[in-house]
Write a protein that holds these residues in place. Structure first.
Motif, short mmCIF file in Angstrom:
data_model
loop_
_atom_site.label_atom_id
_atom_site.label_comp_id
_atom_site.label_asym_id
_atom_site.label_seq_id
_atom_site.Cartn_x
_atom_site.Cartn_y
_atom_site.Cartn_z
N LYS A 297 -6.19 30.28 -26.16
CA LYS A 297 -6.85 31.13 -27.16
C LYS A 297 -6.15 31.08 -28.50
CE LYS A 297 -6.58 35.03 -24.81
NZ LYS A 297 -6.79 36.44 -24.37
N ARG A 298 -4.83 31.05 -28.44
CA ARG A 298 -4.06 31.07 -29.68
C ARG A 298 -2.80 30.24 -29.54
NH1 ARG A 298 -5.23 36.62 -29.28
NH2 ARG A 298 -3.17 37.03 -28.42
N THR B 39 4.14 28.73 -28.57
CA THR B 39 3.67 29.57 -27.46
C THR B 39 2.16 29.42 -27.39
OG1 THR B 39 5.47 31.15 -27.73
CG2 THR B 39 3.48 31.96 -26.67
N VAL C 171 -1.15 30.86 -25.88
CA VAL C 171 -1.70 32.05 -25.23
C VAL C 171 -2.93 31.62 -24.44
CG1 VAL C 171 -2.58 34.38 -25.57
CG2 VAL C 171 -0.87 33.45 -27.17
N ASP D 147 -6.08 32.06 -21.84
CA ASP D 147 -7.11 32.95 -21.30
C ASP D 147 -7.24 32.65 -19.80
OD1 ASP D 147 -9.36 34.32 -20.62
OD2 ASP D 147 -10.72 33.23 -21.95
N VAL E 184 1.73 31.58 -22.13
CA VAL E 184 1.82 33.00 -21.84
C VAL E 184 0.44 33.55 -21.49
CG1 VAL E 184 3.81 33.25 -23.40
CG2 VAL E 184 1.54 33.92 -24.19
N PHE E 185 0.45 34.61 -20.72
CA PHE E 185 -0.82 35.21 -20.28
C PHE E 185 -0.64 36.72 -20.14
CE2 PHE E 185 0.64 35.82 -15.90
CZ PHE E 185 1.68 34.91 -15.82
N ASP E 186 -1.78 37.40 -20.08
CA ASP E 186 -1.79 38.86 -20.03
C ASP E 186 -1.47 39.32 -18.62
OD1 ASP E 186 -2.21 41.52 -20.39
OD2 ASP E 186 -4.21 41.32 -21.27
N MET F 145 -1.91 42.45 -24.55
CA MET F 145 -0.76 41.93 -25.27
C MET F 145 -0.75 42.23 -26.76
SD MET F 145 -0.14 38.32 -23.32
CE MET F 145 -1.70 37.52 -23.69
N LEU G 60 1.81 40.44 -28.88
CA LEU G 60 1.59 39.06 -29.27
C LEU G 60 0.40 38.91 -30.19
CD1 LEU G 60 2.00 36.49 -26.41
CD2 LEU G 60 3.35 36.77 -28.46
N ILE H 225 4.76 40.39 -21.05
CA ILE H 225 3.79 39.30 -21.02
C ILE H 225 4.19 38.31 -19.94
CG2 ILE H 225 3.07 39.46 -23.44
CD1 ILE H 225 5.03 37.22 -24.06
N GLU I 84 -6.18 29.61 -33.89
CA GLU I 84 -6.89 30.51 -32.99
C GLU I 84 -8.22 29.88 -32.60
OE1 GLU I 84 -7.27 35.25 -32.48
OE2 GLU I 84 -7.38 34.49 -34.52
#
Ligand SMILES: [Zn+2]
Length: 165
Positions: free
Chosen positions: A34-35, A57, A59, A61, A97-99, A105, A108, A126, A157
């Motif tokens: 996602k980002r 990093t 991010v 989904d 990284v993930f939620d 988050m 972040l 996270i 993004e």
């Protein structure tokens, strides 16, 4: 696979050299990313040497992905996709990284958010998945601090309209 060519204007404007490095290095991400967030010496902290890594990093989904084998496979695939396509002059240091707690988050999402407002005070709040050489794995209850990823800046993004493959 998504070719990252459109960078956030704040990033491109404040860190033109790092932006150029990423442009030349053929940065790609899995559609589930996602980002992309940049931290470390190539970021706003500064002080990089010519051979310094780029600390990114990703991010991810992970909605709808089951915990366990399926989740780990996704994290690994995300990191490999970016690393295997990278042709830059310096090394990429990426983590996914993930939620983890379903908190969305905020730490972040907005690098300026005070981690004291985070329900976990920014510690292990996270989910983090890393690769070191041939070894890959989750960073679990390691006292991982979001504050140590500061200052960070949003590099890219995913467009809201994009549908994950
Ligand atoms: Zn947090």
């Amino acid at each position: 696979m998504v070719d990252v060519t459109q960078f956030e204007s704040e990033f491109a404007g404040s860190l033109p050299q790092t932006c150029e490095l990423l442009r030349r290095g053929h940065l790609v991400v899995d559609p589930r990313v996602k980002r992309i967030i940049l931290h470390g010496s190539r970021g706003l902290r500064g002080g990089c040497r010519p051979d310094s890594d780029v600390d990114l990093t990703l991010v991810v989904d992970d909605s709808g992905v089951e915990e366990g084998y399926e989740h780990e496979a996704l994290m690994k695939a995300v990191l490999e996709e970016t690393l295997q396509n990278w042709k830059g002059d310096v090394k990429l240091d990426v983590e996914a990284v993930f939620d983890l707690h379903g908190c969305r988050m905020p730490c972040l999402a907005n690098p300026k958010v005070n981690t004291r407002k985070c329900p976990y005070r920014g510690i292990d709040c996270i989910g983090v998945y890393r690769m070191h050489g041939d070894r890959a794995g989750y960073v679990v209850r390691a006292g991982h601090q979001v504050d140590k990823m500061r200052p960070c800046i949003l590099v890219w993004e995913r467009k809201k309209t994009a549908v994950p493959a």
